[in-house]
Design a protein around this motif. Sequence first.
Motif, PDB file in Angstrom:
ATOM      1  N   THR A   1      -6.041  -2.861  14.029  1.00 35.99           N
ATOM      2  CA  THR A   1      -4.698  -3.331  14.390  1.00 35.99           C
ATOM      3  C   THR A   1      -3.974  -3.888  13.177  1.00 35.99           C
ATOM      4  O   THR A   1      -2.784  -3.606  12.959  1.00 35.99           O
ATOM      5  CB  THR A   1      -4.780  -4.408  15.482  1.00 35.99           C
ATOM      6  OG1 THR A   1      -5.343  -3.844  16.661  1.00 35.99           O
ATOM      7  CG2 THR A   1      -3.402  -4.977  15.804  1.00 35.99           C
ATOM      8  N   ALA A   2      -4.683  -4.671  12.361  1.00 36.52           N
ATOM      9  CA  ALA A   2      -4.072  -5.246  11.157  1.00 36.52           C
ATOM     10  C   ALA A   2      -3.613  -4.149  10.202  1.00 36.52           C
ATOM     11  O   ALA A   2      -2.519  -4.218   9.637  1.00 36.52           O
ATOM     12  CB  ALA A   2      -5.061  -6.183  10.460  1.00 36.52           C
ATOM     13  N   ILE A   3      -4.439  -3.118  10.021  1.00 35.99           N
ATOM     14  CA  ILE A   3      -4.081  -2.014   9.124  1.00 35.99           C
ATOM     15  C   ILE A   3      -2.898  -1.234   9.671  1.00 35.99           C
ATOM     16  O   ILE A   3      -1.985  -0.842   8.937  1.00 35.99           O
ATOM     17  CB  ILE A   3      -5.291  -1.094   8.893  1.00 35.99           C
ATOM     18  CG1 ILE A   3      -6.406  -1.863   8.160  1.00 35.99           C
ATOM     19  CG2 ILE A   3      -4.898   0.144   8.095  1.00 35.99           C
ATOM     20  CD1 ILE A   3      -7.719  -1.105   8.077  1.00 35.99           C
ATOM     21  N   ALA A   4      -2.885  -1.022  10.988  1.00 36.20           N
ATOM     22  CA  ALA A   4      -1.764  -0.312  11.612  1.00 36.20           C
ATOM     23  C   ALA A   4      -0.468  -1.099  11.460  1.00 36.20           C
ATOM     24  O   ALA A   4       0.598  -0.525  11.168  1.00 36.20           O
ATOM     25  CB  ALA A   4      -2.067  -0.043  13.080  1.00 36.20           C
ATOM     26  N   GLN A   5      -0.538  -2.414  11.663  1.00 40.52           N
ATOM     27  CA  GLN A   5       0.663  -3.230  11.509  1.00 40.52           C
ATOM     28  C   GLN A   5       1.127  -3.258  10.061  1.00 40.52           C
ATOM     29  O   GLN A   5       2.340  -3.173   9.788  1.00 40.52           O
ATOM     30  CB  GLN A   5       0.396  -4.642  12.025  1.00 40.52           C
ATOM     31  CG  GLN A   5       0.196  -4.702  13.533  1.00 40.52           C
ATOM     32  CD  GLN A   5      -0.011  -6.116  14.048  1.00 40.52           C
ATOM     33  OE1 GLN A   5      -0.180  -7.059  13.273  1.00 40.52           O
ATOM     34  NE2 GLN A   5      -0.002  -6.275  15.370  1.00 40.52           N
ATOM     35  N   LEU A   6       0.191  -3.363   9.116  1.00 39.10           N
ATOM     36  CA  LEU A   6       0.543  -3.315   7.703  1.00 39.10           C
ATOM     37  C   LEU A   6       1.208  -1.986   7.367  1.00 39.10           C
ATOM     38  O   LEU A   6       2.228  -1.946   6.658  1.00 39.10           O
ATOM     39  CB  LEU A   6      -0.709  -3.531   6.849  1.00 39.10           C
ATOM     40  CG  LEU A   6      -0.555  -3.347   5.337  1.00 39.10           C
ATOM     41  CD1 LEU A   6       0.514  -4.284   4.776  1.00 39.10           C
ATOM     42  CD2 LEU A   6      -1.887  -3.588   4.632  1.00 39.10           C
ATOM     43  N   SER A   7       0.664  -0.895   7.867  1.00 43.08           N
ATOM     44  CA  SER A   7       1.244   0.432   7.610  1.00 43.08           C
ATOM     45  C   SER A   7       2.667   0.523   8.140  1.00 43.08           C
ATOM     46  O   SER A   7       3.560   1.078   7.481  1.00 43.08           O
ATOM     47  CB  SER A   7       0.373   1.521   8.237  1.00 43.08           C
ATOM     48  OG  SER A   7      -0.931   1.522   7.677  1.00 43.08           O
ATOM     49  N   GLY A   8       2.885  -0.024   9.332  1.00 39.83           N
ATOM     50  CA  GLY A   8       4.226  -0.008   9.905  1.00 39.83           C
ATOM     51  C   GLY A   8       5.219  -0.780   9.049  1.00 39.83           C
ATOM     52  O   GLY A   8       6.378  -0.356   8.877  1.00 39.83           O
ATOM     53  N   LEU A   9       4.791  -1.895   8.483  1.00 44.81           N
ATOM     54  CA  LEU A   9       5.672  -2.682   7.628  1.00 44.81           C
ATOM     55  C   LEU A   9       5.956  -1.967   6.310  1.00 44.81           C
ATOM     56  O   LEU A   9       7.075  -2.042   5.786  1.00 44.81           O
ATOM     57  CB  LEU A   9       5.061  -4.059   7.366  1.00 44.81           C
ATOM     58  CG  LEU A   9       4.927  -4.979   8.585  1.00 44.81           C
ATOM     59  CD1 LEU A   9       4.230  -6.274   8.201  1.00 44.81           C
ATOM     60  CD2 LEU A   9       6.291  -5.274   9.195  1.00 44.81           C
ATOM     61  N   VAL A  10       4.954  -1.272   5.760  1.00 40.62           N
ATOM     62  CA  VAL A  10       5.147  -0.548   4.510  1.00 40.62           C
ATOM     63  C   VAL A  10       6.216   0.535   4.670  1.00 40.62           C
ATOM     64  O   VAL A  10       6.957   0.850   3.725  1.00 40.62           O
ATOM     65  CB  VAL A  10       3.815   0.063   4.028  1.00 40.62           C
ATOM     66  CG1 VAL A  10       4.039   1.025   2.860  1.00 40.62           C
ATOM     67  CG2 VAL A  10       2.845  -1.042   3.612  1.00 40.62           C
ATOM     68  N   ARG A  11       6.327   1.101   5.856  1.00 39.49           N
ATOM     69  CA  ARG A  11       7.313   2.171   6.091  1.00 39.49           C
ATOM     70  C   ARG A  11       8.758   1.663   6.017  1.00 39.49           C
ATOM     71  O   ARG A  11       9.689   2.461   5.927  1.00 39.49           O
ATOM     72  CB  ARG A  11       7.066   2.818   7.450  1.00 39.49           C
ATOM     73  CG  ARG A  11       5.803   3.655   7.511  1.00 39.49           C
ATOM     74  CD  ARG A  11       5.717   4.465   8.803  1.00 39.49           C
ATOM     75  NE  ARG A  11       4.539   5.320   8.786  1.00 39.49           N
ATOM     76  CZ  ARG A  11       3.363   4.991   9.297  1.00 39.49           C
ATOM     77  NH1 ARG A  11       3.220   3.798   9.885  1.00 39.49           N
ATOM     78  NH2 ARG A  11       2.341   5.825   9.234  1.00 39.49           N
ATOM     79  N   ILE A  12       8.949   0.361   6.060  1.00 35.83           N
ATOM     80  CA  ILE A  12      10.301  -0.200   5.994  1.00 35.83           C
ATOM     81  C   ILE A  12      10.613  -0.530   4.533  1.00 35.83           C
ATOM     82  O   ILE A  12       9.972  -1.404   3.939  1.00 35.83           O
ATOM     83  CB  ILE A  12      10.417  -1.472   6.856  1.00 35.83           C
ATOM     84  CG1 ILE A  12       9.985  -1.177   8.297  1.00 35.83           C
ATOM     85  CG2 ILE A  12      11.839  -2.012   6.819  1.00 35.83           C
ATOM     86  CD1 ILE A  12       9.915  -2.412   9.175  1.00 35.83           C
ATOM     87  N   PRO A  13      11.585   0.123   3.904  1.00 31.69           N
ATOM     88  CA  PRO A  13      11.857  -0.082   2.465  1.00 31.69           C
ATOM     89  C   PRO A  13      12.645  -1.363   2.206  1.00 31.69           C
ATOM     90  O   PRO A  13      13.823  -1.338   1.816  1.00 31.69           O
ATOM     91  CB  PRO A  13      12.663   1.165   2.095  1.00 31.69           C
ATOM     92  CG  PRO A  13      13.371   1.537   3.362  1.00 31.69           C
ATOM     93  CD  PRO A  13      12.426   1.175   4.488  1.00 31.69           C
TER      94      PRO A  13
END
Length: 475
Positions: free
Chosen positions: A27-39
Amino acid sequence: MASDTPAAGGARRAAALEEAVLSGLPTAIAQLSGLVRIPSVSWDGYDPASVAASASAIAELARATGVFDSVEVLRAPMTGPEGGGELGHPAVLATRAARNGRPTVMLYAHHDVQPQGDEALWESPPFEPTLRGDRLYGRGASDDKAGVATHLAAIRALQEVTGGDLQVGLVLFIEGEEEFGSRSFPSFLEQQRERLAADVIVVADSDNWSTTVPSVTVSLRGNAAFNLTVSTLDHAVHSGMFGGAAPDAMLAAIRLLATLWNADGTVAVDGLATFDGIDAPDFPADRFREESGLLDGVQPIGGPDGSRYGQMWFGPSITVTGIDAPSVRDASNTLVPTVRVRISSRVAPGQPAGEAFAAIERHLHANVPLGAQISIADVDNGEAFLVDTSGWAFADAKAALTDGWGAEVVEAGIGGSIPFISDLVRVFPEAQILVTGVEDPDTRAHSPNESQHLGVLRRAILSEALLLSRLDERS
């Protein structure tokens, strides 16, 4: 039957936290990935809507924990000569009051990121999180959206283990413009002083010794950065017609900049101090060469026998980080009338940043070549910081890091700067400040191919959960 001792109860709780962190890691990795997608680049010239979208996404993640009494996205006026009262980028502020006399801890990170730079230098798109081996690549994957993910995951783990019966007070403060100089940070602190007040402040924006050995930061250099403009001509002229007689701005700028350093690369500016209050460990030459990426034959600053950690942690440095000049692609046979450069100086602990800037300014004016005209603008100073290592929170943090990583903690200085810490000290002088991080020597923060080591992420989450657990039981 043996009675249950505090030590046995603590061991069971630590084991339960480790299990909760491990099960929650996807879950933490998925949430981090989602945040990275926002420039969420906070610099001028980039879309501020992306920073706002990042703040909104983090606020939703904070609300989803079910822990906080209040979660808000807030903005404050920028300060300083460049601010003009304009509102800064949005920050997330989530709070939960302490119960039964427990301490309150502020968990800080920032959700804005550096520009991606030349995308051709990235092995995968900068805002598309990409897993290669044990590292997640993307701009902000480590600096500092991994800090955000660490705070949220640690809180969720502790919430799970305690059954929602948290006693420790929590302030989650996720800033939106750290990479742009934290220009609204002072006014934000003043506006939200009561809600931000904490006994312990954890700043998750620093480094670790390696991917298997943690460090806790005990010193940070300050910074003094500014734009220098060098002019020699009223307008551009043909280099064939006037070259060799009329000095162009590039000639003057190169000669002036060269005076900032000695032949071995050390700074040549009178008045820049070096801090000598802490002994720095040895930095093996082969490790330094590998981690810094030195090319074969390139000598480190100060020569082969210099004290690398001493230079990086406790000495001054001057770097030209940008030049506004014609590109090679657009080069013509022209004498350039004006050149602008960005100069970034790191300031040793113990020296005020304004004093260091004044020394560099004096040096530049005293060494102007060929009667060139120079001007200085966009000055951005930030103070150095030395951590008080005598408090109980520092001892708790070291113990939590040791348990979470399974390795002894290194007390390390950092060559970088986190200027807003001086504002935290000013507004909350009684708070104990801890500087931790999720980075490692190969993170490449601010550079192409920035990445987060997932083993480091897991250990950082566990260590913070263990620290929060200690605070949750401390009266």
